[in-house]
Design a protein around this motif. Structure first.
Motif, PDB file in Angstrom:
ATOM      1  N   ASN A  23       2.369   3.380  -1.370  1.00 30.15           N
ATOM      2  CA  ASN A  23       1.726   3.845  -2.595  1.00 30.15           C
ATOM      3  C   ASN A  23       2.020   5.331  -2.761  1.00 30.15           C
ATOM      4  O   ASN A  23       1.851   6.099  -1.811  1.00 30.15           O
ATOM      5  CB  ASN A  23       0.199   3.716  -2.514  1.00 30.15           C
ATOM      6  N   LYS A 311       1.248  -6.280  -0.905  1.00 32.01           N
ATOM      7  CA  LYS A 311       0.615  -5.931  -2.177  1.00 32.01           C
ATOM      8  C   LYS A 311      -0.911  -5.969  -2.051  1.00 32.01           C
ATOM      9  O   LYS A 311      -1.606  -5.056  -2.537  1.00 32.01           O
ATOM     10  CB  LYS A 311       1.077  -6.897  -3.268  1.00 32.01           C
ATOM     11  N   SER A 315      -3.420  -2.647  -2.229  1.00 29.39           N
ATOM     12  CA  SER A 315      -4.353  -2.681  -3.356  1.00 29.39           C
ATOM     13  C   SER A 315      -5.802  -2.710  -2.886  1.00 29.39           C
ATOM     14  O   SER A 315      -6.725  -2.706  -3.712  1.00 29.39           O
ATOM     15  CB  SER A 315      -4.105  -3.931  -4.218  1.00 29.39           C
ATOM     16  N   GLY A 342      -6.682   1.201  -2.315  1.00 34.13           N
ATOM     17  CA  GLY A 342      -6.477   1.000  -3.745  1.00 34.13           C
ATOM     18  C   GLY A 342      -7.389   1.907  -4.541  1.00 34.13           C
ATOM     19  O   GLY A 342      -8.572   1.629  -4.708  1.00 34.13           O
ATOM     20  N   HIS A 346      -3.214   5.913  -8.238  1.00 34.78           N
ATOM     21  CA  HIS A 346      -1.856   5.520  -7.852  1.00 34.78           C
ATOM     22  C   HIS A 346      -0.881   5.855  -8.982  1.00 34.78           C
ATOM     23  O   HIS A 346      -1.163   5.617 -10.159  1.00 34.78           O
ATOM     24  CB  HIS A 346      -1.760   4.010  -7.613  1.00 34.78           C
ATOM     25  N   SER A 372      -3.058   1.842 -10.984  1.00 37.31           N
ATOM     26  CA  SER A 372      -3.998   1.462  -9.921  1.00 37.31           C
ATOM     27  C   SER A 372      -3.707   0.062  -9.388  1.00 37.31           C
ATOM     28  O   SER A 372      -3.812  -0.936 -10.111  1.00 37.31           O
ATOM     29  CB  SER A 372      -5.428   1.538 -10.460  1.00 37.31           C
ATOM     30  N   ASN A 373      -3.378  -0.019  -8.104  1.00 41.24           N
ATOM     31  CA  ASN A 373      -2.905  -1.276  -7.518  1.00 41.24           C
ATOM     32  C   ASN A 373      -3.879  -2.451  -7.574  1.00 41.24           C
ATOM     33  O   ASN A 373      -3.445  -3.602  -7.679  1.00 41.24           O
ATOM     34  CB  ASN A 373      -2.482  -1.058  -6.070  1.00 41.24           C
ATOM     35  N   PRO A 374      -5.197  -2.248  -7.491  1.00 43.43           N
ATOM     36  CA  PRO A 374      -6.069  -3.420  -7.561  1.00 43.43           C
ATOM     37  C   PRO A 374      -5.931  -4.208  -8.863  1.00 43.43           C
ATOM     38  O   PRO A 374      -6.321  -5.379  -8.919  1.00 43.43           O
ATOM     39  CB  PRO A 374      -7.475  -2.812  -7.441  1.00 43.43           C
ATOM     40  N   GLN A 430      -1.925 -11.278 -11.798  1.00 41.63           N
ATOM     41  CA  GLN A 430      -1.120 -10.884 -10.648  1.00 41.63           C
ATOM     42  C   GLN A 430      -0.372 -12.065 -10.051  1.00 41.63           C
ATOM     43  O   GLN A 430       0.821 -11.969  -9.725  1.00 41.63           O
ATOM     44  CB  GLN A 430      -2.021 -10.225  -9.600  1.00 41.63           C
TER      45      GLN A 430
END
Length: 502
Positions: A23, A311, A315, A342, A346, A372-374, A430
């Motif tokens: 990240n 991933k 996240s 997460g 990001h 933002s990864n989440p 996702q």
């Protein structure tokens, strides 16, 4: 800057690939729009000047083509961050690290010293450029290396010559090896080859926890270092070991109260997920906790690690614990106690995969996600191409849903505010996007059998078509997710008022 890195050796990954993932996080309160591009040899500078440190470096005249994930706005420099070159060598730079006063006193960071006074007048002191840093590393190194080891040696030489103004960790990988380099003070560095059967967890803290100095200064099979590292350690009394086994964390790193809130909990969560049955976590008073200083740098996972595992972990926000900021259990203090992986800020996530079972022409895949990864989705992109899809490369400073970065950022901001109402939409988005990504790679790999490896244009045409296909599919899924999240968020506005009884 806060980032999180996961490295996966080829025997620990699901398909035998070496995998480097990180990240890129922006500083608190700042958001850096990102894009992914292909840099051609004719576009690579022959003389490079850093925007932040003003150092100028002459570069070789034979650069390779490479992918990169630079800033969309160049006011603070390029910050190319992560990419794979045409020799299928990957580089991720950087994981910002910590150090201690002994190291920084012995080898101070090389910071820009602005000019003082006016040229031609008494007392004028000219500017002194600083060293190199995260802004510069990928541009200075990736186009010129043919292996992960070469990456360590080239960057190490540049660090010794020019110095650095910050502590950083840098990953290099090729089809066989992953190497991890950590800067130590202004001019020194250490590096370790990642064992093939392990994964590595790296929050923003110097991580290597064992080091063979004889190997590093001798054959260099599994360890490398700046040439004078032993003298540097001895002259400055940096080795704190009692048994003579150098622990770089003790010698060069930190164990501060801030680490126990900001760094070690992230490594603890990843390792707990990938080794859930380890006795380290068991019992009322487990051996390893979120604030433990002795979390290992690397572990053998209980099962092989997938792209989806990476991933999920990059996240994560302490799901299943009282430290989850979205949790309904635990106290408010517990939910905000530790810095999750997460976070809101990001910039991008790059997962660099070098696949041994594919021909060199289609071996490298760079998985990308923004914001933002989440709440975002990961997209696979072949790197042996002449251009990247507009949807992932057209980011500007203007908010625009025709840009994957901005669409991802909008989804995240809306979904976070209505987490429980939107999380099903995010989960479905996702899974659909990433399943489509795997399907595209499988189809494109099959089509590669019809393209001659000697015909570079034909190969690139097939790979670019695959990249464009997945960008359009992901755009459809992203638009639908944004529509759903916007509807839910709009219906949840505080100024809503129902006149109708229906």
């Amino acid at each position: 800057m806060g980032c999180t890195t996961i490295l996966v050796g080829k025997n620990a990954s699901y398909d035998g690939s070496t995998i480097v993932a990180r990240n890129e996080d922006s500083p608190t309160g700042i958001f850096n729009p990102k894009r992914v591009v292909i840099v051609h040899p004719e576009d690579q500078p022959r003389t490079y000047t850093s925007v932040l440190s003003h150092v100028t470096i002459d570069l070789p005249d034979d650069p390779m083509r490479y992918s990169a994930a630079p800033n969309a706005l160049l006011d603070k420099g390029l910050w190319a961050q992560a990419g794979i070159n045409s020799a299928n060598v990957a580089m991720s730079a950087t994981e910002t690290l910590t150090s201690n006063e002994r190291v920084l006193g012995a080898d101070p960071l090389v910071e820009l010293q602005p000019a003082q006074g006016t040229p031609g007048e008494d007392g004028y002191v000219p500017e002194v450029p600083g060293g190199i840093g995260e802004e510069d590393f990928v541009t200075l190194v990736l186009p010129y290396i043919n292996s992960a080891r070469e990456g360590v040696l080239r960057l190490g030489a540049l660090l010794e010559q020019h110095g650095t103004y910050e502590m950083n960790g840098i990953a290099f990988s090729d089809v066989d090896e992953i190497w991890w380099l950590e800067t130590v003070g202004g001019h020194h560095w250490i590096a370790r080859r990642v064992p093939d059967d392990v994964y590595v967890t790296m929050p923003n803290q110097l991580g290597i926890d064992e080091f063979d100095l004889d190997d590093a200064l001798g054959e260099g099979r599994n360890f490398l270092a700046s040439a004078d590292l032993k003298t540097f350690i001895d002259d400055n009394f940096l080795d704190l070991s009692r048994g003579g086994n150098l622990n770089p964390r003790d010698a060069f790193g930190s164990h501060s109260d801030a680490d126990h809130v900001y760094n070690t909990p992230r490594a603890w969560f990843i390792q707990k997920k990938l080794n859930p049955n380890s006795p380290d976590w068991q019992g009322a008073d487990p051996r390893l906790k979120p604030d433990s200083d002795n979390l290992p740098w690397c572990r053998v996972p209980e099962r092989k690690i997938t792209i989806e595992d990476i991933k999920y972990l990059l996240s994560s926000h302490f799901q299943g614990t009282v430290y989850d900021p979205y949790s309904t259990v635990g106290t408010e203090e517990e939910r905000s106690l530790f810095r999750p992986i997460g976070v809101n800020r990001h910039s991008q996530l790059a997962v660099l995969q070098i696949r041994p079972y594919r021909p060199e022409s289609s071996r490298a895949v760079q998985w990308m996600a923004y914001a933002s990864n989440p709440f975002n989705a990961l997209v696979p992109l072949y790197t042996n191409v002449s251009k990247m899809p507009d949807y992932l490369s057209n980011t500007t400073g203007r908010v625009d849903t025709d840009s994957f970065y901005w669409a991802s950022r909008l989804i995240a901001a809306l979904a976070d505010a209505h987490y429980f109402e939107t999380i099903n939409v995010i989960d479905e988005y996702q899974q659909a996007a990433q399943a489509a990504g795997h399907a595209m790679v499988k189809r494109t790999d099959a089509l590669m059998a019809e393209a001659s490896a000697e015909d570079e244009q034909a190969v690139q045409k097939v790979l670019e078509a695959g990249n464009e296909e997945i960008s359009q599919v992901v755009r459809t899924h992203t638009d639908a997710a944004l529509d759903s999240v916007l509807l839910i968020s709009s219906n949840g506005m505080r100024n809503g008022f129902k006149r109708s009884v229906k």
